[in-house]
Design an enzyme around this catalytic site. Structure first.
Site, PDB file in Angstrom:
ATOM      1  N   SER A 137       4.275  -3.818   1.589  1.00  0.00           N
ATOM      2  CA  SER A 137       4.036  -3.967   0.157  1.00  0.00           C
ATOM      3  C   SER A 137       5.286  -4.516  -0.489  1.00  0.00           C
ATOM      4  O   SER A 137       6.406  -4.276  -0.013  1.00  0.00           O
ATOM      5  CB  SER A 137       3.685  -2.613  -0.470  1.00  0.00           C
ATOM      6  OG  SER A 137       3.628  -2.704  -1.887  1.00  0.00           O
ATOM      7  N   TYR A 149       5.383   6.398  -2.942  1.00  0.00           N
ATOM      8  CA  TYR A 149       4.581   5.396  -2.248  1.00  0.00           C
ATOM      9  C   TYR A 149       5.471   4.240  -1.798  1.00  0.00           C
ATOM     10  O   TYR A 149       5.423   3.798  -0.638  1.00  0.00           O
ATOM     11  CB  TYR A 149       3.467   4.872  -3.148  1.00  0.00           C
ATOM     12  CG  TYR A 149       2.800   3.630  -2.599  1.00  0.00           C
ATOM     13  CD1 TYR A 149       1.877   3.725  -1.573  1.00  0.00           C
ATOM     14  CD2 TYR A 149       3.129   2.356  -3.086  1.00  0.00           C
ATOM     15  CE1 TYR A 149       1.282   2.581  -1.035  1.00  0.00           C
ATOM     16  CE2 TYR A 149       2.544   1.220  -2.563  1.00  0.00           C
ATOM     17  CZ  TYR A 149       1.619   1.334  -1.540  1.00  0.00           C
ATOM     18  OH  TYR A 149       1.042   0.205  -1.016  1.00  0.00           O
TER      19      TYR A 149
END
Length: 225
Positions: A137, A149
């Site tokens: 990501s 995250y």
């Protein structure tokens, strides 16, 4: 057209399902692993049972993964590429408002699930001098306020780089795909102006289909919107 086999986790929806479609369209055989058996069965019906294999399982369970690898090799003969795509986010962001149980559940998938996938498929990839792709990501490239995250994706990026160095010793390759925001079931509300799952899927297939002399280690894809 290729006759190679791609093993995909998190294959029932979103990026995983679109990667299965994109790869199958280019001649890949696809082994599809996820917890949602009904969605996998529907995808196999769409792609064709001669080209796609549904395997219900949980990436946080190492025995599920080893069984999936065995089933894939029994059906298709080899595993030439692996897309470790299964992952999840958090409902509560940051540290102060973060939920400890939610953190643990996410880490089981985003960190341990990736490790278990790599471990379970490693021998098969080594035998085929294959290609490992990890879903990272943009959040794994930058610092975001209190993002647990994002920290899990920093792990994925670090692991991917380390695996590139290890796998090159026996002719394998590892690529981390780092998308920005993608309009997937990951989010409760639609994000139509962001990347679509098929955009990321095309990036995965692009990496897989580079000539063996080309080691594409990381690809970042961002929405223009």
């Amino acid at each position: 057209m290729t006759e190679k086999t791609l093993f995909i986790t998190g294959a029932s929806t979103g990026i995983g399902a679109e990667t299965a479609r994109a790869a199958a369209a280019r001649g890949w055989r696809v082994a599809l692993m996820a917890r949602s058996a009904d969605k996998l069965d529907a995808l196999v019906e769409e792609l064709g049972a001669d080209r796609a294999l549904a395997i219900a399982g949980d990436v946080t369970n190492y025995d599920d993964l080893t069984a999936a690898v065995d089933k894939t090799t029994e059906n298709f003969g080899s595993i030439d590429a692996v897309f470790a795509n299964a992952g999840r986010g958090l409902d509560a962001a940051g540290i102060a408002e973060g939920d400890r149980d939610e953190w643990r559940a996410m880490m089981e998938i985003n960190v341990m699930g990736v490790l278990w996938t790599v471990k379970a498929t490693y021998d098969a990839l080594k035998a085929s001098k294959g290609h490992l792709v990890l879903t990272g990501s943009v959040a794994g490239n930058i610092h975001l306020p209190g993002s647990v995250y994002g920290a899990s994706k920093w792990f994925v990026h670090g692991l991917g780089g380390n695996l590139s160095e290890e796998m090159r010793e026996w002719g394998g390759r590892c690529t981390v795909i780092a998308p920005g925001m993608v309009d997937t079931p990951f989010f409760e509300t639609p994000k139509p102006d962001k990347l679509q799952p098929r955009d990321v899927a095309e990036t995965v297939v692009f990496a897989l289909e580079q000539p063996k002399r080309a080691d594409v280690r990381k690809l970042t894809i961002m929405p223009t919107g």
